[in-house]
Design an enzyme around this catalytic site. Sequence first.
Site, PDB file in Angstrom:
ATOM      1  N   CYS A 166       0.824  -1.205   0.000  1.00  0.00           N
ATOM      2  CA  CYS A 166       0.000   0.000   0.000  1.00  0.00           C
ATOM      3  C   CYS A 166       0.864   1.265   0.000  1.00  0.00           C
ATOM      4  CB  CYS A 166      -0.991  -0.048   1.157  1.00  0.00           C
ATOM      5  SG  CYS A 166      -2.397   1.084   0.942  1.00  0.00           S
ATOM      6  N   GLU A 171      -4.111  -9.469   2.485  1.00  0.00           N
ATOM      7  CA  GLU A 171      -3.931 -10.085   3.803  1.00  0.00           C
ATOM      8  C   GLU A 171      -5.001  -9.658   4.806  1.00  0.00           C
ATOM      9  OE1 GLU A 171      -2.339  -6.068   4.233  1.00  0.00           O
ATOM     10  OE2 GLU A 171      -2.110  -7.573   2.658  1.00  0.00           O
ATOM     11  N   HIS A 212      -4.610  -4.874  -0.219  1.00  0.00           N
ATOM     12  CA  HIS A 212      -4.492  -5.602   1.046  1.00  0.00           C
ATOM     13  C   HIS A 212      -5.126  -6.993   1.001  1.00  0.00           C
ATOM     14  CE1 HIS A 212      -2.818  -2.301   3.397  1.00  0.00           C
ATOM     15  NE2 HIS A 212      -3.644  -1.498   2.763  1.00  0.00           N
TER      16      HIS A 212
END
Length: 299
Positions: A142, A237, A235
Amino acid sequence: MPIIIPQDLPARRILDAESVFTLGDADARRQDIRALQVVVLNLMPTKVTTETQIARVLANTPLQVELTLIHTASYQPTHTDPEHLRNFYSTFDQIRDRQFDGLIVTGAPVETLPWLAVDYWSELTTILDWSREAVRSSLFICWGAQAALQHFHGIEKQTLPAKRFGVFWHHLRDRSSPLVRGHDDDFLVPVSRHTEVIAAEVLAQSQLQILAESSEAGLHLLWDADQHRTYLFNHPEYDADTLDREYRRDREKGLPIQLPLNYYPNDDPNQVPRVRWRSHAQLLYTNWLNYEVYQPLSR
């Protein structure tokens, strides 16, 4: 194989409850296995959540990994218990003489600030320069990806008219990289960004490959094969409830925030979100660990 993390790290209790194989650092010292050494520069205010998410995806691979957590010294985190940092984190100066197989730099909630207005910008660029010689492969997430891209390639982030927020369909653009080996042609990824990087500026750099992108959300995954650097703008995760917590946090603060797109069942925030991105996340992190961190070591 287990992931090696400090004995009393809160992430260990969470992962043990999920039946994720973890190993305390004291136990690891008694075994004769050379674990991959991965250092995580955690820039997020939600340090426990972020370290748990990263440990979870790295633990679910055939490779044994030992995590070293570091935080900035030039900026003292205000949302994390200082005792947690003292017990489980180091500063860069404490680890700068070591060599690591992998480096992960997380995102940070400073997207809209100019680079030099970020309190720890000088320290971050020092760490990025150090990584050229001290780290085999790096993964930037990010804002961390945008910062590294600016530092190494001079590519600037662009502010979006509104936060790009939700779960978006992405597609593979380049299948030549082992990072996307086994990936579906199309897959979902959580996105939570105020800024973006323009594809045309990336394509102007011959050493960068765009591996995956979205017609709605923009670039997702870049790869610099020669320098073993991976840039991940979103993202995968994230937990099931991460976007929900961000949405409710911003609403409570009175910030302008739209409902995360394609996230809640029937767009109803009273319903529990369902995870539809976990397999992509696991495959991406497994591929990074295997092809970018482990295999170059074994050659």
